[in-house]
Design a protein around this motif. Structure first.
Motif, PDB file in Angstrom:
ATOM      1  N   UNK A 140      92.047  60.469  36.506  1.00 10.13           N
ATOM      2  CA  UNK A 140      91.075  61.374  35.905  1.00 10.13           C
ATOM      3  C   UNK A 140      90.451  60.732  34.659  1.00 10.13           C
ATOM      4  N   UNK A 141      89.202  61.140  34.381  1.00  8.00           N
ATOM      5  CA  UNK A 141      88.506  60.649  33.198  1.00  8.00           C
ATOM      6  C   UNK A 141      88.881  61.508  31.996  1.00  8.00           C
ATOM      7  N   UNK A 142      89.312  60.851  30.931  1.00  7.60           N
ATOM      8  CA  UNK A 142      89.715  61.550  29.713  1.00  7.60           C
ATOM      9  C   UNK A 142      88.758  61.180  28.576  1.00  7.60           C
ATOM     10  N   UNK A 143      88.153  62.196  27.967  1.00  7.72           N
ATOM     11  CA  UNK A 143      87.186  61.980  26.889  1.00  7.72           C
ATOM     12  C   UNK A 143      87.901  62.003  25.530  1.00  7.72           C
ATOM     13  N   UNK A 144      87.581  61.015  24.700  1.00  5.95           N
ATOM     14  CA  UNK A 144      88.139  60.925  23.350  1.00  5.95           C
ATOM     15  C   UNK A 144      86.979  60.735  22.377  1.00  5.95           C
ATOM     16  N   UNK A 145      86.827  61.632  21.426  1.00  8.56           N
ATOM     17  CA  UNK A 145      85.731  61.545  20.462  1.00  8.56           C
ATOM     18  C   UNK A 145      86.264  61.268  19.063  1.00  8.56           C
ATOM     19  N   UNK A 146      85.737  60.233  18.432  1.00  7.32           N
ATOM     20  CA  UNK A 146      86.131  59.847  17.087  1.00  7.32           C
ATOM     21  C   UNK A 146      84.900  59.734  16.191  1.00  7.32           C
ATOM     22  N   UNK A 147      85.100  59.955  14.897  1.00  3.42           N
ATOM     23  CA  UNK A 147      83.991  59.885  13.945  1.00  3.42           C
ATOM     24  C   UNK A 147      84.241  58.742  12.964  1.00  3.42           C
ATOM     25  N   UNK A 148      83.210  57.896  12.767  1.00  3.98           N
ATOM     26  CA  UNK A 148      83.323  56.710  11.915  1.00  3.98           C
ATOM     27  C   UNK A 148      82.266  56.743  10.816  1.00  3.98           C
ATOM     28  N   UNK A 149      82.592  56.114   9.702  1.00  2.00           N
ATOM     29  CA  UNK A 149      81.613  56.000   8.613  1.00  2.00           C
ATOM     30  C   UNK A 149      80.722  54.776   8.800  1.00  2.00           C
ATOM     31  N   UNK A 150      81.131  53.850   9.666  1.00  3.79           N
ATOM     32  CA  UNK A 150      80.382  52.619   9.938  1.00  3.79           C
ATOM     33  C   UNK A 150      80.158  52.475  11.443  1.00  3.79           C
ATOM     34  N   UNK A 151      79.398  53.383  11.987  1.00  2.95           N
ATOM     35  CA  UNK A 151      79.218  53.493  13.437  1.00  2.95           C
ATOM     36  C   UNK A 151      78.782  52.185  14.080  1.00  2.95           C
ATOM     37  N   UNK A 152      77.718  51.550  13.568  1.00  7.49           N
ATOM     38  CA  UNK A 152      77.162  50.368  14.231  1.00  7.49           C
ATOM     39  C   UNK A 152      78.127  49.186  14.188  1.00  7.49           C
ATOM     40  N   UNK A 153      78.873  49.062  13.090  1.00  6.99           N
ATOM     41  CA  UNK A 153      79.856  47.982  13.010  1.00  6.99           C
ATOM     42  C   UNK A 153      80.908  48.138  14.106  1.00  6.99           C
ATOM     43  N   UNK A 154      81.354  49.364  14.346  1.00  2.00           N
ATOM     44  CA  UNK A 154      82.357  49.625  15.384  1.00  2.00           C
ATOM     45  C   UNK A 154      81.792  49.342  16.772  1.00  2.00           C
ATOM     46  N   UNK A 155      80.572  49.828  17.015  1.00  3.72           N
ATOM     47  CA  UNK A 155      79.941  49.603  18.324  1.00  3.72           C
ATOM     48  C   UNK A 155      79.768  48.115  18.611  1.00  3.72           C
ATOM     49  N   UNK A 156      79.290  47.376  17.615  1.00  7.29           N
ATOM     50  CA  UNK A 156      79.070  45.945  17.802  1.00  7.29           C
ATOM     51  C   UNK A 156      80.395  45.205  17.976  1.00  7.29           C
ATOM     52  N   UNK A 157      81.428  45.650  17.272  1.00 12.03           N
ATOM     53  CA  UNK A 157      82.734  45.011  17.404  1.00 12.03           C
ATOM     54  C   UNK A 157      83.284  45.205  18.810  1.00 12.03           C
ATOM     55  N   UNK A 158      83.165  46.414  19.328  1.00  9.40           N
ATOM     56  CA  UNK A 158      83.630  46.683  20.697  1.00  9.40           C
ATOM     57  C   UNK A 158      82.883  45.796  21.688  1.00  9.40           C
ATOM     58  N   UNK A 159      81.566  45.690  21.507  1.00 12.31           N
ATOM     59  CA  UNK A 159      80.762  44.835  22.382  1.00 12.31           C
ATOM     60  C   UNK A 159      81.218  43.380  22.286  1.00 12.31           C
ATOM     61  N   UNK A 160      81.507  42.903  21.062  1.00 10.64           N
ATOM     62  CA  UNK A 160      81.940  41.518  20.870  1.00 10.64           C
ATOM     63  C   UNK A 160      83.258  41.241  21.574  1.00 10.64           C
ATOM     64  N   UNK A 161      84.195  42.190  21.493  1.00 12.53           N
ATOM     65  CA  UNK A 161      85.489  41.998  22.143  1.00 12.53           C
ATOM     66  C   UNK A 161      85.332  42.000  23.663  1.00 12.53           C
ATOM     67  N   UNK A 162      84.458  42.865  24.184  1.00 10.02           N
ATOM     68  CA  UNK A 162      84.213  42.868  25.627  1.00 10.02           C
ATOM     69  C   UNK A 162      83.556  41.558  26.065  1.00 10.02           C
TER      70      UNK A 162
END
Length: 368
Positions: free
Chosen positions: A312-334
């Motif tokens: 099953x698909x499980x949704x997890x929502x988190x809130x960050x103060x540095x949204x773009x840094x987190x998004x770019x970091x995830x992309x870099x690791x992938x």
């Protein structure tokens, strides 16, 4: 300091020379046992036998601040040897008293570089630096001004991918101190480089790319040739891969239902969410279990993970103060994970990765 020379019975130095017809200018004096040689500092022997045939080996140990303290120019692509073009004051190269502007570099750590291109010589010198200080690529670009009153105005900008950062300069850095005075500095794994298609171009300039910073700001650059654009794309990929491989994991503070949490992106294990106070793990998923994500462009990211047992698909929502840094970091690791599946890419990085354990000494043979 550890320096050695094959010409122990010679003396060299810089002085001012005036011949009566012009202003005094700097020359290099070389006093051997039976000859005195006076050389202009910018003289370069391009072909034929050099006017002084002696060669010397100089061992330089890189210092923490200032590096080796010299710059080079030339190379096989210009049909001239690689020569020392600048020597920084009070740093290793100058303090040795054995190196001078115009010296041709013949060998580096026993490797003959007489017929090497400029970039190849840079790489050989670069191997003596740890991964987080190595220069992956650098060069001139044209930066599009952000000021709406100066629309379609570009200015020359020097970009450098070095270790963990992208640096933006008004002029190329020469000494280590220059690296601390960059106009802007970005962590390579927290930015996003995008090569623009024709439909994405803002004007008639081709060969453009953007860099979205960790704050969400878009920096717009153009280069002269398509091959330059391809080189920058490969350089960003290489720099990102090397840095992710080096740090292995990155943790960001986040909020879940008003509770302070932490999200760790780990290259080996995937995503780990834990309570910031107790360090208790709330949930963890592998990279392969992330089936989708979305964000509100401000602070929140919704992750969609697949439960390995229930599917099953499980949704997890988190809130960050540095949204773009987190998004770019995830992309870099992938992106680094994908690169690990490409044998050709890994083969190209083998030398660079091994440099982390190399010594910080450069043994260079020069000729005058």
């Amino acid at each position: 300091m550890d320096f050695r020379t094959a010409c122990e019975e010679t003396k060299t130095g810089i002085c001012l020379l005036q011949d009566g017809n012009q202003e005094p200018f700097k020359v290099r004096l070389h006093l051997a046992k039976d000859i005195l040689i006076i050389q202009e500092q910018d003289v370069i022997c391009v072909s034929g036998e050099p006017f002084y045939s002696g060669e010397r080996t100089v061992t330089i140990r890189r210092q923490t601040v200032g590096g080796f303290g010299l710059s080079i120019k030339g190379g096989a692509e210009h049909n001239i040897p690689v020569v020392i073009s600048k020597i920084s004051k009070e740093q290793r190269a100058e303090l040795s008293g054995l190196l001078f502007i115009g010296d041709a570099i013949l060998q580096i750590n026993g490797i003959n570089v007489r017929k090497c291109r400029h970039e190849e010589v840079i790489k050989k010198i670069n191997r003596n630096f740890p991964v987080n200080q190595q220069i992956v690529y650098m060069g001139w670009c044209e930066a599009r001004e952000q000021d709406p009153l100066q629309d379609r105005v570009y200015s020359p900008t020097f970009l450098a991918l070095r270790g963990s950062c992208l640096y933006k300069f008004p002029a190329p850095p020469v000494t280590t101190w220059d690296w601390t005075r960059a106009e802007k500095t970005f962590s390579v794994y927290e930015i996003m480089c995008k090569i623009l298609k024709d439909s994405d171009l803002l004007d008639r300039r081709k060969h453009c790319f953007t860099v979205q910073s960790e704050s969400g700001e878009d920096l717009y650059f153009s280069v002269e040739l398509e091959c330059d654009l391809a080189q920058w794309e490969r350089a960003f990929q290489t720099a990102t891969f090397l840095e992710v491989e080096r740090i292995q994991c990155k943790t960001y503070a986040c909020v879940l239902e008003s509770h302070l949490m932490g999200l760790t992106i780990d290259f080996s294990t995937g995503f780990i969410c834990f309570d910031a106070a107790t360090k208790a793990v709330l949930w963890r998923y592998k990279f392969s279990q992330l089936k989708g994500s979305s964000d509100d462009g401000k602070s929140k990211i919704k992750f969609l993970f697949q439960n390995p047992d229930t599917k099953q698909i499980e949704a997890k929502e988190l809130e960050f103060s540095n949204l773009f840094a987190v998004l770019h970091c995830i992309h870099s690791f992938f992106a680094a994970k994908v690169a690990c599946l490409d044998p050709l890419f890994l083969g190209n990085q083998a030398t660079a990765s091994a440099a982390a354990s190399s010594a910080s000494t450069s043994k260079v043979k020069y000729t005058t």
